[in-house]
Design an enzyme around this catalytic site. Structure first.
Site, PDB file in Angstrom:
ATOM      1  N   ILE A 217       0.847  -1.208   0.000  1.00 15.38           N
ATOM      2  CA  ILE A 217       0.000   0.000   0.000  1.00 15.38           C
ATOM      3  C   ILE A 217       0.880   1.255   0.000  1.00 15.38           C
ATOM      4  CG2 ILE A 217      -1.807   1.250   1.247  1.00 15.38           C
ATOM      5  CD1 ILE A 217      -2.656  -1.592   2.315  1.00 15.38           C
TER       6      ILE A 217
ATOM      7  N   ASP B 267      12.057   2.396   5.495  1.00 16.20           N
ATOM      8  CA  ASP B 267      11.560   1.022   5.440  1.00 16.20           C
ATOM      9  C   ASP B 267      12.687   0.126   5.968  1.00 16.20           C
ATOM     10  OD1 ASP B 267       9.187  -0.368   3.276  1.00 16.20           O
ATOM     11  OD2 ASP B 267      10.629  -1.617   4.381  1.00 16.20           O
TER      12      ASP B 267
ATOM     13  N   SER C 149      -7.392  -0.739  10.116  1.00 20.85           N
ATOM     14  CA  SER C 149      -8.036  -1.815   9.354  1.00 20.85           C
ATOM     15  C   SER C 149      -9.445  -2.074   9.860  1.00 20.85           C
ATOM     16  CB  SER C 149      -7.193  -3.096   9.510  1.00 20.85           C
ATOM     17  OG  SER C 149      -7.913  -4.224   9.067  1.00 20.85           O
TER      18      SER C 149
ATOM     19  N   THR D 188     -10.579  -4.659  10.438  1.00 22.49           N
ATOM     20  CA  THR D 188     -10.498  -5.808  11.344  1.00 22.49           C
ATOM     21  C   THR D 188     -10.798  -5.385  12.782  1.00 22.49           C
ATOM     22  OG1 THR D 188      -9.219  -7.844  11.536  1.00 22.49           O
ATOM     23  CG2 THR D 188      -8.056  -5.786  11.952  1.00 22.49           C
TER      24      THR D 188
ATOM     25  N   TYR E 256      -2.586  -9.306  15.186  1.00 22.17           N
ATOM     26  CA  TYR E 256      -2.419  -8.239  14.176  1.00 22.17           C
ATOM     27  C   TYR E 256      -3.541  -7.217  14.340  1.00 22.17           C
ATOM     28  CZ  TYR E 256      -3.463  -5.786   9.906  1.00 22.17           C
ATOM     29  OH  TYR E 256      -3.796  -4.798   9.014  1.00 22.17           O
TER      30      TYR E 256
ATOM     31  N   LYS F 123      -3.771  -2.981  15.754  1.00 16.04           N
ATOM     32  CA  LYS F 123      -4.428  -1.824  15.114  1.00 16.04           C
ATOM     33  C   LYS F 123      -5.344  -1.123  16.132  1.00 16.04           C
ATOM     34  CE  LYS F 123      -2.534  -2.168  11.109  1.00 16.04           C
ATOM     35  NZ  LYS F 123      -1.531  -1.159  10.736  1.00 16.04           N
TER      36      LYS F 123
ATOM     37  N   ASN G  44     -10.673  -4.286   2.253  1.00 15.34           N
ATOM     38  CA  ASN G  44      -9.707  -5.250   1.702  1.00 15.34           C
ATOM     39  C   ASN G  44      -9.001  -4.713   0.464  1.00 15.34           C
ATOM     40  OD1 ASN G  44     -11.416  -6.816   3.546  1.00 15.34           O
ATOM     41  ND2 ASN G  44     -10.247  -8.558   2.757  1.00 15.34           N
TER      42      ASN G  44
HETATM   43  C1  WQD Z   1     -10.883 -12.748   2.315  1.00 16.33           C
HETATM   44  C2  WQD Z   1     -11.878 -13.894   2.184  1.00 16.33           C
HETATM   45  C3  WQD Z   1     -11.253 -15.871   3.391  1.00 16.33           C
HETATM   46  C4  WQD Z   1      -7.757 -16.926   1.060  1.00 16.33           C
HETATM   47  C5  WQD Z   1      -7.228  -9.728   6.076  1.00 16.33           C
HETATM   48  C6  WQD Z   1      -6.936  -8.887   7.276  1.00 16.33           C
HETATM   49  C7  WQD Z   1      -7.097  -7.441   6.932  1.00 16.33           C
HETATM   50  C8  WQD Z   1      -6.211  -7.135   5.773  1.00 16.33           C
HETATM   51  C9  WQD Z   1      -6.643  -7.984   4.582  1.00 16.33           C
HETATM   52  C10 WQD Z   1      -3.959  -6.454   6.277  1.00 16.33           C
HETATM   53  C11 WQD Z   1     -12.107 -14.622   3.502  1.00 16.33           C
HETATM   54  C12 WQD Z   1     -11.299 -16.131   1.884  1.00 16.33           C
HETATM   55  C13 WQD Z   1      -8.869 -16.260   1.537  1.00 16.33           C
HETATM   56  C14 WQD Z   1      -7.907 -18.191   0.446  1.00 16.33           C
HETATM   57  C15 WQD Z   1     -10.268 -18.078   0.803  1.00 16.33           C
HETATM   58  N1  WQD Z   1      -4.867  -7.405   6.104  1.00 16.33           N
HETATM   59  N2  WQD Z   1     -10.098 -16.834   1.403  1.00 16.33           N
HETATM   60  N3  WQD Z   1      -9.179 -18.725   0.335  1.00 16.33           N
HETATM   61  O1  WQD Z   1      -9.120 -12.056   6.077  1.00 16.33           O
HETATM   62  O2  WQD Z   1     -10.789 -10.437   4.992  1.00 16.33           O
HETATM   63  O3  WQD Z   1      -8.584  -9.583   5.752  1.00 16.33           O
HETATM   64  O4  WQD Z   1      -6.455  -9.351   4.982  1.00 16.33           O
HETATM   65  O5  WQD Z   1      -4.072  -5.281   6.219  1.00 16.33           O
HETATM   66  O6  WQD Z   1      -6.737  -6.650   8.019  1.00 16.33           O
HETATM   67  O7  WQD Z   1      -7.856  -9.201   8.297  1.00 16.33           O
HETATM   68  O8  WQD Z   1      -8.708 -11.047   3.767  1.00 16.33           O
HETATM   69  O9  WQD Z   1      -8.030 -12.004   1.592  1.00 16.33           O
HETATM   70  O10 WQD Z   1      -7.365 -13.225   3.739  1.00 16.33           O
HETATM   71  O11 WQD Z   1      -9.729 -13.266   2.987  1.00 16.33           O
HETATM   72  O12 WQD Z   1     -11.407 -18.577   0.703  1.00 16.33           O
HETATM   73  O13 WQD Z   1      -6.934 -18.858  -0.009  1.00 16.33           O
HETATM   74  O14 WQD Z   1     -11.338 -14.858   1.282  1.00 16.33           O
HETATM   75  O15 WQD Z   1     -11.808 -16.971   4.081  1.00 16.33           O
HETATM   76  O16 WQD Z   1     -13.458 -15.028   3.539  1.00 16.33           O
HETATM   77  P1  WQD Z   1      -9.386 -10.880   5.208  1.00 16.33           P
HETATM   78  P2  WQD Z   1      -8.366 -12.414   2.993  1.00 16.33           P
END
Ligand code: WQD
Length: 350
Positions: A19, A38, A132, A134, A157, A161, A187
């Site tokens: 980002i 960094d 986030s 989250t 994590y 935040k 996301n």
């Molecule tokens: C999205 C959806 C998974 C992988 C996290 C952090 C957030 C930010 C983004 C940092 C979910 C599904 C995923 C896979 C799948 N991180 N999935 N198969 O968990 O919403 O957010 O990442 O800044 O803070 O919490 O993102 O992309 O991991 O998952 O089915 O191989 O895709 O179960 O439903 P998430 P994600």
């Protein structure tokens, strides 16, 4: 003699990351002078050159580990003239944080504390903090507004935040000259349309979109869809996937708000998303449409810690920041696919 208009000088911590690098590009496009620090723990120095390929300007750079208090102080002794700071530098792998919580608390919290100690020495420090969605956990009401309760995160994590936001809140109370905007991302996905910068997951991608593109290109055999028995229309989880370039532009709008002293309080926060939810299967179908590839996927058990559905109410960012996302899910997936093909082209040509 034309008076040289002083460009605002912005420090971007973690500016070689996914980002951060996209934000640096958008800042340079808006004539900001940018310095990146960094620690290169999860990024590559080559990104500096890739940013220059896009904007024609190589950002300033110093390798600094924000966990090293003395190094942070020495850096700010040399550079006390930043007009604003955008803070990305943090560890961000949700799964890794569950297995290695102390790495996350040390890195994400100590770095913020040492940065804030230096900001407190500046005359009018202006900070944009990367947070986030989250922090909301599984919200009771959707779409999620900024007033939705902070329900505690499912991972260390996410807790870093929540704690980061609280630390900034307390610092803003103690030091009224500290001006801050907290951006709660949904996301982030996709890549710059030049395919010069993009997401560089380390090892097996944890996030959905890089796993999809790696499956599409053949690096992975199949996508595991974590759960298709959720209470959603197609049984898979829903998220708000925002193009990383739209997200980057939100940071430029936010730092300009502070520089122009338009902020109403010295700590403001905004949800940054598209306002639209998309299920895992929606994303798969959209990827197939933009790539022309039939994606290999199988349904697996639910993933620990996943919330069922999260998407943003972005009316505050629209009304107050005057920002909204402009790019679609398909735009983001097309850019992610172009980036994945570029990455693999390079690998195949080595
Ligand atoms: C999205 C959806 C998974 C992988 C996290 C952090 C957030 C930010 C983004 C940092 C979910 C599904 C995923 C896979 C799948 N991180 N999935 N198969 O968990 O919403 O957010 O990442 O800044 O803070 O919490 O993102 O992309 O991991 O998952 O089915 O191989 O895709 O179960 O439903 P998430 P994600």
């Amino acid at each position: 003699m034309m008076q040289q208009i002083k460009m605002n000088k912005i420090l971007v911590t973690g500016g070689l990351g996914y980002i951060g690098s996209h934000v640096v590009v958008e800042l340079q496009k808006m004539d900001f002078e940018v310095v990146i620090i960094d620690d290169l723990s999860n990024s590559s120095l080559e990104v500096l050159g890739h940013i220059k390929e896009i904007t024609g300007i190589k950002p300033g750079f110093e390798k600094i580990d924000l966990k090293e208090k003395r190094d942070v102080a020495r850096f700010f002794n040399r550079h006390a003239d930043f007009d604003g700071i955008i803070h990305f530098a943090a560890s961000k792998a949700v799964g890794e944080s569950v297995n290695n919580p102390l790495k996350y608390y040390e890195n994400n919290i100590n770095s913020l504390i040492y940065l804030l100690e230096e900001l407190n020495k500046l005359a009018s420090p202006k900070l944009i903090f990367s947070s986030s969605c989250t922090v909301y956990g599984q919200a009771d009401k959707l779409p999620i507004t900024e007033n939705s309760p902070i329900k505690g995160a499912e991972s260390p994590y996410g807790n870093t935040k929540i704690m980061g936001e609280q630390i900034i809140k307390d610092c803003c109370k103690a030091n009224h000259s500290l001006q801050s905007i907290i951006l709660r991302y949904f996301n982030p996905i996709g890549a710059h349309d030049s395919a010069n910068i993009g997401e560089l997951p380390v090892g097996v991608p944890q996030n959905l979109v890089p796993f999809i593109t790696q499956t599409g290109i053949g690096v992975r055999g199949e996508l595991s869809v974590f759960g298709n028995d959720y209470p959603t229309p197609d049984g898979t989880c829903i998220r708000d996937y925002i193009h990383v370039v739209d997200l980057a532009k939100a940071h430029v709008v936010a730092i300009k708000r502070l520089l122009e002293k338009k902020n109403l309080k010295n700590r403001e926060f905004f949800n940054i998303g598209t306002g639209k939810g998309a299920s895992v299967l929606d994303v798969v179908k959209a990827f197939e449409a933009v790539s022309g590839i039939k994606l290999n996927y199988v349904f697996k058990d639910r993933r620990e810690g996943d919330v069922v559905s999260a998407f943003a109410d972005i009316s505050k960012a629209n009304k107050v920041l005057g920002w909204k996302s402009e790019l679609s899910l398909k735009d983001a997936l097309a850019s992610a696919w172009k980036w994945e093909k570029k990455l693999n082209l390079n690998e195949n040509t080595i």
